[in-house]
Motif scaffolding. Structure first.
Motif, short mmCIF file in Angstrom:
data_model
loop_
_atom_site.label_atom_id
_atom_site.label_comp_id
_atom_site.label_asym_id
_atom_site.label_seq_id
_atom_site.Cartn_x
_atom_site.Cartn_y
_atom_site.Cartn_z
N SER A 363 0.80 -1.23 0.00
CA SER A 363 0.00 0.00 0.00
C SER A 363 0.83 1.27 0.00
O SER A 363 0.36 2.32 -0.44
CB SER A 363 -0.91 0.01 1.21
N GLN A 364 2.06 1.18 0.48
CA GLN A 364 2.83 2.41 0.65
C GLN A 364 2.94 3.26 -0.63
O GLN A 364 2.67 4.46 -0.60
CB GLN A 364 4.21 2.08 1.20
N PRO A 365 3.27 2.65 -1.77
CA PRO A 365 3.35 3.49 -2.98
C PRO A 365 2.00 4.12 -3.34
O PRO A 365 1.97 5.24 -3.85
CB PRO A 365 3.78 2.49 -4.07
N ILE A 366 0.91 3.42 -3.05
CA ILE A 366 -0.42 3.98 -3.37
C ILE A 366 -0.69 5.19 -2.49
O ILE A 366 -1.16 6.23 -2.96
CB ILE A 366 -1.51 2.90 -3.20
N VAL A 367 -0.34 5.08 -1.21
CA VAL A 367 -0.54 6.21 -0.31
C VAL A 367 0.35 7.39 -0.74
O VAL A 367 -0.09 8.54 -0.78
CB VAL A 367 -0.23 5.79 1.16
N VAL A 368 1.59 7.08 -1.12
CA VAL A 368 2.50 8.14 -1.59
C VAL A 368 1.93 8.82 -2.84
O VAL A 368 1.95 10.05 -2.96
CB VAL A 368 3.92 7.58 -1.86
N ALA A 369 1.38 8.01 -3.75
CA ALA A 369 0.80 8.58 -4.98
C ALA A 369 -0.38 9.49 -4.64
O ALA A 369 -0.54 10.58 -5.22
CB ALA A 369 0.36 7.46 -5.92
N ALA A 370 -1.21 9.07 -3.67
CA ALA A 370 -2.36 9.89 -3.27
C ALA A 370 -1.87 11.21 -2.68
O ALA A 370 -2.42 12.28 -2.97
CB ALA A 370 -3.21 9.12 -2.26
N LEU A 371 -0.81 11.15 -1.87
CA LEU A 371 -0.27 12.38 -1.27
C LEU A 371 0.33 13.29 -2.33
O LEU A 371 0.19 14.50 -2.28
CB LEU A 371 0.79 12.02 -0.22
N LYS A 372 0.98 12.66 -3.30
CA LYS A 372 1.56 13.46 -4.40
C LYS A 372 0.45 14.23 -5.10
O LYS A 372 0.56 15.43 -5.36
CB LYS A 372 2.29 12.52 -5.38
N GLY A 373 -0.65 13.52 -5.39
CA GLY A 373 -1.79 14.18 -6.03
C GLY A 373 -2.39 15.26 -5.15
O GLY A 373 -2.66 16.38 -5.60
N LEU A 374 -2.53 14.94 -3.87
CA LEU A 374 -3.14 15.89 -2.92
C LEU A 374 -2.35 17.19 -2.85
O LEU A 374 -2.91 18.28 -2.78
CB LEU A 374 -3.20 15.24 -1.53
N LEU A 375 -1.01 17.05 -2.86
CA LEU A 375 -0.16 18.24 -2.69
C LEU A 375 0.13 18.96 -4.00
O LEU A 375 0.64 20.07 -3.98
CB LEU A 375 1.16 17.82 -2.02
N SER A 376 -0.18 18.31 -5.11
CA SER A 376 0.25 18.92 -6.38
C SER A 376 -0.45 20.25 -6.70
O SER A 376 0.17 21.11 -7.31
CB SER A 376 0.13 17.94 -7.55
N PRO A 377 -1.71 20.50 -6.27
CA PRO A 377 -2.24 21.84 -6.54
C PRO A 377 -1.41 22.92 -5.85
O PRO A 377 -1.26 24.02 -6.39
CB PRO A 377 -3.66 21.79 -5.94
N ALA A 378 -0.86 22.61 -4.67
CA ALA A 378 -0.08 23.62 -3.95
C ALA A 378 1.38 23.63 -4.40
O ALA A 378 1.99 24.68 -4.54
CB ALA A 378 -0.14 23.35 -2.45
N LEU A 379 1.95 22.45 -4.63
CA LEU A 379 3.40 22.39 -4.85
C LEU A 379 3.79 22.17 -6.31
O LEU A 379 4.97 22.20 -6.65
CB LEU A 379 4.00 21.27 -4.00
N ARG A 380 2.79 21.93 -7.17
CA ARG A 380 3.05 21.69 -8.61
C ARG A 380 4.14 20.63 -8.81
O ARG A 380 4.18 19.67 -8.12
CB ARG A 380 3.45 23.01 -9.32
N GLU A 381 5.09 20.94 -9.72
CA GLU A 381 6.08 19.89 -10.04
C GLU A 381 7.12 19.71 -8.93
O GLU A 381 7.95 18.82 -9.00
CB GLU A 381 6.75 20.15 -11.40
N ARG A 382 7.06 20.53 -7.87
CA ARG A 382 8.02 20.36 -6.76
C ARG A 382 7.76 19.06 -5.99
O ARG A 382 8.62 18.54 -5.30
CB ARG A 382 7.92 21.54 -5.80
N VAL A 383 6.51 18.54 -6.08
CA VAL A 383 6.22 17.33 -5.33
C VAL A 383 6.33 16.12 -6.25
O VAL A 383 5.91 16.16 -7.40
CB VAL A 383 4.83 17.41 -4.64
N ASN A 384 6.94 15.07 -5.75
CA ASN A 384 7.04 13.83 -6.53
C ASN A 384 7.05 12.63 -5.58
O ASN A 384 6.83 12.79 -4.38
CB ASN A 384 8.28 13.86 -7.45
#
Ligand SMILES: NC(=O)C1=CN([C@@H]2O[C@H](COP(=O)(O)OP(=O)(O)OC[C@H]3O[C@@H](n4cnc5c(N)ncnc54)[C@H](O)[C@@H]3O)[C@@H](O)[C@H]2O)C=CC1
Ligand SMILES: O=C(O)C(=O)COP(=O)(O)O
Length: 527
Positions: A363-384
Motif C-alpha cells: 500500500s505504501q506506494p499507493i498512499v505516496v501517490a495519493a499524497l503526491k496528487g493531494l499536494l500537487s495543486p499547492a506544490l506543482r512539479e516540486r512534489v514527486n
C-alpha cells in the motif's frame, strides 16, 4: 537532451549507457566550489565515494532529478536534503559485494602472512625469511560485525578456510545466522573471543567509533582487525596507538574517517603491522562494470520517466511494484489531486481506503501517490514520489490507511477522504478494464466519470432546469462541454453534476453558476 555530470572515475560502459539518452560530461576532481558552480545545469549526477554531495551542493542542483551512486555506501550524499528536493538517490546494492568481501579476505591473509612487509623487504634487496613467520587462519575465530551482503560472503569463504565464526548484527535473524554457520553473539563476546575481527556494517551515529580505546582493551592481544566498511567506525587514533605499542596483533584499513587520508595522519606512521589501502574494496574490473551498468541504467530510466530499481529514498517503488501497481498509482494520484482541489484549502487528515483486489497489495506506494496528487495543486512539479510523504508530514497531514478485501462494484477501488479547513470531502475511483481511470463517487454521490484536464462540478438540487441553465451559461461563455454526468441519492434530493469541458473556465463564471436557482456550490477542477 538532459545533461549528466559524472564526477568520479566510472567505467566507460556506464558512460555509454548514459549517452543513449543524455549529454554526458565527465569532470573528476572538482573542488567543492567547482561542483556547486557546475551542478545547476545538470539533470543527473553519477558519483563514487570521491564526490561529497553536501546539503549546499544538492541545493545548488536545482535541476537534479537523480543522484546515482555507483557503489553501495551513500554516506557521502546528504540523502535527507535530496529527498526534500524530490531528487531520487539510487545505488548499486550488490554490484561490488564480492570485490569488497575479497578485499577484506585479502587483508586478513596479508595480515597473517606479512605479505606487504615481505614484499617491501625483498624489493629493498634483502632475503629475510625469519622475520616473516606468519600464522594460519585455519581453526582461528573470525568475528564478523555486520552480516549483510559483504559480511555473509566473507563468512562463507572463511568457513571454507576452516575458521570458527562469530557474528554481531542486531538486525539479523537467528535462522539466517544458522544458515551461514555463524554463531550470533553479543558484541562484547565477539571482541573478547575473536582472533580476527572484520567490519561490514554502515557508518551511522550508532556505529561511530564502535571500536575505540575501551573495546581494544578487552580484545585478545594478537587480534587482527580489518575495516573495509567505512572510516569512522574505528577510532583511528586509538587503533594507531594500539598497533604501534603492540597491544594488538595488527590491523588493515581500506577506509578512513577523512578521505583522502591526510598526509600527516598518525595511521601512516603506525608501523608495518598496520596495512593501509586507499579505498580499493570495490576496485575490481568486474565490480566497476557491475556498478556502472547498474547505476547508469537507473539514471537512464529515471530520465525517461521510468522508476529506478534501487532507489534508497523511495521505499517500495521498484520496477516490479511499479509495473503491477501502475494504473492504481495513477488512480491514487488523480483522486488525491481531485480531493485536494475539492478540499480547497488546508487538509489535516487523509484517509486512504484500499478496497477489493488492491487491499492485499503493497500500500505504501499507493498512499505516496495519493499524497503526491493531494499536494500537487499547492506544490506543482516540486512534489514527486520521493518527497510527497515528507512534504505531507511537514504540513502536519495525518494519513491513515484502511483496507477491505471485499469486492464491491469494481474488482479494486480506492476511496480517499480528506478533512480540512472547509470540512470533509471524499472521492472514490476505480479502473475500467485494466487501466482506464474512473471517478465512481464524489461525497457519497454515485457517478461514473472519466477524469479530464478541465472539469466542472456542481452541488445542486435535483430539479428541472439546472442542466439547461448551466448548459446555456457555459455556451454564452464559449465553453464546450465534452460530457456530463449527474449523480443523486434520491429523486429531487441533493445531486452532483460533473462536466468534462474542453476549455478552461473563466473564474468569474463560477459566481454566475452558483446564482442559477438550485445550485448550491460549484468547483473548477483541473486534473
Ligand atoms: N571498501 C569498499 O570499497 C566498500 C565498502 N562497502 C561498505 O561495506 C559496508 C557493508 O556493505 P553491505 O554488506 O553491502 O551492506 P548490507 O546492508 O548488506 O549489510 C550491512 C549489515 O550491517 C548490519 N548492521 C547495521 N547496523 C549495525 C550495527 N549497529 N551493528 C552491527 N551490524 C549492523 C545490517 O543489519 C546489515 O546486515 C557498507 O558500509 C558499505 O558502504 C561496500 C562496498 C565497497
Ligand atoms: O560501494 C561502496 O560503499 C564503496 O565504498 C566503494 O567506493 P568507491 O565506489 O570505490 O569509491
Amino acid at each position: 537532451m538532459p545533461k549528466v555530470l559524472v564526477s568520479d572515475p566510472i567505467d566507460q560502459v556506464g558512460i555509454d549507457i548514459l549517452s543513449q539518452v543524455a549529454t554526458v560530461d565527465v569532470k573528476t576532481n572538482l573542488s567543492p566550489d567547482e561542483l556547486i558552480k557546475a551542478l545547476p545545469e545538470y539533470d543527473a549526477i553519477m558519483i563514487r565515494s570521491g564526490t561529497k554531495l553536501t546539503k549546499e551542493a544538492i541545493e545548488a542542483g536545482k535541476n537534479l532529478k537523480i543522484i546515482g551512486r555507483a557503489g553501495v555506501g551513500v554516506d557521502n550524499v546528504d540523502v535527507p536534503t535530496a529527498t526534500r528536493q524530490g531528487i531520487v538517490v539510487v545505488n548499486s546494492p550488490e554490484g561490488n559485494t564480492i570485490a569488497a568481501a575479497e578485499h577484506a579476505l585479502a587483508m586478513m591473509l596479508s595480515l597473517s602472512r606479512y605479505i606487504p612487509e615481505a614484499n617491501a623487504s625483498i624489493k629493498s634487496g634483502k632475503w629475510d625469511r625469519k622475520s616473516f613467520t606468519g600464522v594460519e587462519v585455519y581453526k582461528k575465530t573470525l568475528g564478523v560485525i555486520g552480516l549483510g551482503k559483504i559480511g555473509s560472503h566473507v563468512a562463507t569463504v572463511a568457513r571454507a578456510l576452516g575458521m570458527r565464526l562469530l557474528a554481531y548484527d542486531p538486525f539479523l535473524t537467528a535462522e539466517r545466522a544458522e544458515h551461514l554457520g555463524v554463531n550470533l553473539v553479543e558484541l562484547e563476546i565477539l571482541f573478547r573471543e575473536s582472533d580476527y575481527i572484520t567490519l561490514h556494517l554502515p557508518k551511522t551515529k550508532e556505529t561511530y567509533h564502535l571500536i575505540n580505546a575501551e573495546s581494544l582493551k578487552i580484545m585478545k592481544p594478537n587480534v587482527r582487525i580489518i575495516n573495509c566498511a567505512r572510516g569512522g567506525i574505528i577510532d583511528e587514533a586509538a587503533l594507531a596507538e594500539a598497533v604501534k605499542n603492540g597491544q594488538i596483533g595488527g590491523a588493515a584499513l581500506d577506509v578512513f574517517e577523512n578521505e583522502p587520508l591526510e598526509a600527516e595522519s598518525t595511521l601512516r606512521a603506525a608501523g608495518s603491522r598496520l596495512i593501509l589501502t586507499p579505498h580499493l574494496g570495490a576496485s575490481t574490473e568486474e565490480a566497476q562494470t557491475n556498478v556502472a551498468v547498474d547505476v547508469a541504467e537507473q539514471i537512464r530510466d529515471v530520465l525517461l520517466g521510468l522508476p529506478a530499481r534501487a532507489a534508497v529514498n523511495i521505499p517500495g517503488l521498484g520496477p516490479d511494484v511499479w509495473q503491477k501497481l501502475k494504473p492504481y498509482l495513477q488512480l491514487a494520484e488523480m483522486l488525491g489531486n481531485l480531493v485536494g482541489q475539492l478540499a480547497g484549502g488546508r487538509v489535516d487528515t487523509l484517509d486512504v481506503r484500499l478496497q477489493g483486489e488492491i487491499a492485499t497489495s503493497e500500500s505504501q506506494p499507493i498512499v505516496v501517490a495519493a499524497l503526491k496528487g493531494l499536494l500537487s495543486p499547492a506544490l506543482r512539479e516540486r512534489v514527486n514520489f520521493v518527497n510527497a510523504s515528507l512534504e505531507a508530514k511537514e504540513r502536519g497531514i495525518r494519513v491513515t490507511e484502511t483496507r477491505d478485501a471485499t469486492i464491491e462494484d469494481y474488482t479494486g477501488s480506492l476511496h480517499l477522504t480528506a478533512n480540512g479547513t472547509h470540512g470533509q470531502q471524499s472521492v472514490t475511483g476505480a479502473l475500467l478494464g485494466k487501466s482506464e481511470l474512473r471517478i465512481t463517487n464524489i461525497n457519497d454521490f454515485p457517478i461514473n466519470v472519466a477524469p479530464s484536464h478541465y472539469m466542472l462540478l456542481t452541488l445542486h438540487r435535483d430539479m428541472p432546469g439546472i442542466i439547461g441553465g448551466l448548459g446555456s451559461l457555459l455556451g454564452n461563455f464559449n465553453v464546450n462541454i465534452a460530457s456530463m454526468q449527474v449523480g443523486r441519492r434520491m429523486v429531487r434530493g441533493e445531486a452532483v453534476m460533473v462536466l468534462n469541458i474542453d476549455d478552461p473556465l473563466p473564474a468569474s463564471l463560477l459566481e454566475e453558476i452558483v446564482r442559477i436557482p438550485g445550485v448550491k456550490d460549484a468547483f473548477v477542477v483541473n486534473l
